[in-house]
Enzyme design. Structure first.
Site, short mmCIF file in Angstrom:
data_model
loop_
_atom_site.label_atom_id
_atom_site.label_comp_id
_atom_site.label_asym_id
_atom_site.label_seq_id
_atom_site.Cartn_x
_atom_site.Cartn_y
_atom_site.Cartn_z
N GLY A 36 0.84 -1.20 0.00
CA GLY A 36 0.00 0.00 0.00
C GLY A 36 0.87 1.25 0.00
N HIS A 37 1.85 1.28 0.90
CA HIS A 37 2.78 2.42 0.93
C HIS A 37 3.55 2.53 -0.38
CE1 HIS A 37 2.67 1.27 5.37
NE2 HIS A 37 2.32 2.53 5.42
N GLN A 61 -0.91 11.03 17.78
CA GLN A 61 -2.14 10.48 17.18
C GLN A 61 -2.56 9.16 17.83
OE1 GLN A 61 -0.21 10.39 13.19
NE2 GLN A 61 -1.30 8.46 12.91
N GLN A 153 -9.08 10.36 7.22
CA GLN A 153 -7.85 11.17 7.20
C GLN A 153 -7.81 12.02 5.93
OE1 GLN A 153 -3.87 9.60 8.47
NE2 GLN A 153 -3.60 9.28 6.30
N SER A 185 -2.38 -3.32 5.66
CA SER A 185 -2.22 -2.42 6.80
C SER A 185 -1.01 -2.89 7.61
CB SER A 185 -3.47 -2.47 7.68
OG SER A 185 -3.20 -1.91 8.95
N ARG A 187 -0.94 -2.84 10.62
CA ARG A 187 -1.51 -3.52 11.79
C ARG A 187 -1.93 -4.96 11.48
NH1 ARG A 187 -3.25 2.02 13.05
NH2 ARG A 187 -2.40 2.54 15.10
P1 AMP Z 1 0.52 4.70 7.70
O1 AMP Z 1 1.95 4.29 7.62
O2 AMP Z 1 -0.40 3.61 8.12
O3 AMP Z 1 0.31 6.00 8.42
O4 AMP Z 1 0.07 5.00 6.20
C1 AMP Z 1 0.80 5.89 5.39
C2 AMP Z 1 0.03 6.16 4.14
O5 AMP Z 1 -0.17 4.92 3.43
C3 AMP Z 1 -1.37 6.72 4.39
O6 AMP Z 1 -1.65 7.73 3.44
C4 AMP Z 1 -2.27 5.53 4.22
O7 AMP Z 1 -3.57 5.86 3.81
C5 AMP Z 1 -1.54 4.78 3.11
N1 AMP Z 1 -1.93 3.38 3.09
C6 AMP Z 1 -1.91 2.51 4.14
N2 AMP Z 1 -2.42 1.31 3.77
C7 AMP Z 1 -2.77 1.43 2.47
C8 AMP Z 1 -3.36 0.55 1.51
N3 AMP Z 1 -3.69 -0.71 1.82
N4 AMP Z 1 -3.57 1.02 0.26
C9 AMP Z 1 -3.25 2.29 -0.06
N5 AMP Z 1 -2.69 3.17 0.78
C10 AMP Z 1 -2.46 2.75 2.03
#
Ligand code: AMP
Length: 282
Positions: A36-37, A61, A153, A185, A187
């Site tokens: 995703g990232h 947060q 967000q 995720s 998580r």
């Molecule tokens: P985080 O590290 O969880 O704060 O996420 C950093 C960025 O990656 C944020 O803009 C999230 O929305 C994005 N992100 C996290 N998981 C996904 C996913 N499965 N698909 C697309 N973007 C994601």
């Protein structure tokens, strides 16, 4: 890839890129990177001459009872992934660098920040908008890339960029999923094999709602009932919310005919997971 720890160094590195006339894309993350990232990094690479990723597990947060201390931290593996994507700059400050002693300044996107996840995570979005505003000031990118995965967000940051006249374009990228539908995720690392199976009920519930919308059902109440009925198929999954809302204000919508965000949050084993489906105007 240059790894930068301080704000002064980051400003100097950005000035160097600007001096070469290069446009700059920013991808804020909390690390524990997954595909995703990486999709955000690739979108930034395509749209901009240079890419900066930030990696900061932002304490403000997280509520005191949440997972800040056990949030996965995988710095070396993250660096390898970002190197392979030819990222130009990685900004990975520590907490003292981002929050100087006695910091008391907040960015609050009022009302919206108290909706959806803001209900069960009071203060969460204030932490998000404050740190993202800070990163926007430090990096001053042309474009900043966020995932639709965190739909609330996105609504909050869009409003912040508009209200505070940040001179950048916010780009939202689609949710990246595992082959079986689970939204990626950081998580998901908390899930046991059993939890991982149960977690599929979130995307299944959203798909059931999508199928009903495609079949012409547009009233929110029966669509929500469908989602909740599917979620109940996994009794170990505790639903936090399942709502149909306006994607910009996050207020409940009575129907999806003008477009809507169908959003779910649920506790699966030790993790609180979120997922959503964006329905365009019919
Ligand atoms: P985080 O590290 O969880 O704060 O996420 C950093 C960025 O990656 C944020 O803009 C999230 O929305 C994005 N992100 C996290 N998981 C996904 C996913 N499965 N698909 C697309 N973007 C994601």
């Amino acid at each position: 890839m240059k790894i930068v720890r301080t704000i002064a160094e980051m400003r100097a590195a950005v000035a160097g890129l600007r001096h070469q006339g290069r446009s700059l894309g920013l991808v804020p993350t909390m690390g524990a990177l997954h595909d995703g990232h990486i999709s955000l990094v690739r979108a930034a690479k395509t749209a901009c001459d240079a890419v900066a990723v930030t990696l900061f597990v932002n304490p403000t947060q997280f509520a005191p009872n949440e997972d800040f201390s056990k949030y996965p931290r995988t710095f070396e593996a993250d660096c390898r992934l970002l190197e392979a994507e030819k990222v130009d700059l990685l900004f990975a400050p520590d907490t003292a660098e981002m929050y100087p002693d006695g910091a008391t300044t907040w960015v609050s996107v009022e009302q919206i920040e108290d909706r959806l996840d803001g209900v069960s995570r009071p203060g969460h979005f204030r932490g998000v908008s404050t740190v993202v505003a800070d990163l926007f000031h430090i990096v001053a990118p042309d474009k900043a890339f966020f995932g639709q995965k965190d739909a609330a967000q996105v609504a909050i940051l869009r409003r912040m960029v508009r209200d505070l006249h940040f001179n950048l374009e916010l780009i939202v990228c689609p949710i990246v999923r595992e082959p079986d539908g689970l939204a990626m995720s950081s998580r998901n690392r908390y899930l046991s094999a059993g939890d991982r199976r149960h977690a599929l009920v979130l995307s299944r519930a959203l798909r059931a709602v999508e199928a009903q919308v495609q079949a012409g059902r547009t009233d929110a109440a029966p669509l929500i009932e469908t989602g909740l009925r599917i979620l109940a198929e996994e009794p170990s999954v505790r639903v936090d919310y399942f709502r149909i809302v306006d994607p910009d204000t996050l207020e409940d919508r009575p129907h999806v005919r003008d477009g809507a965000l169908v959003a779910v949050a649920a506790f699966v084993g030790p993790a609180r997971l979120i997922d959503n489906l964006l329905i365009s105007a019919l």
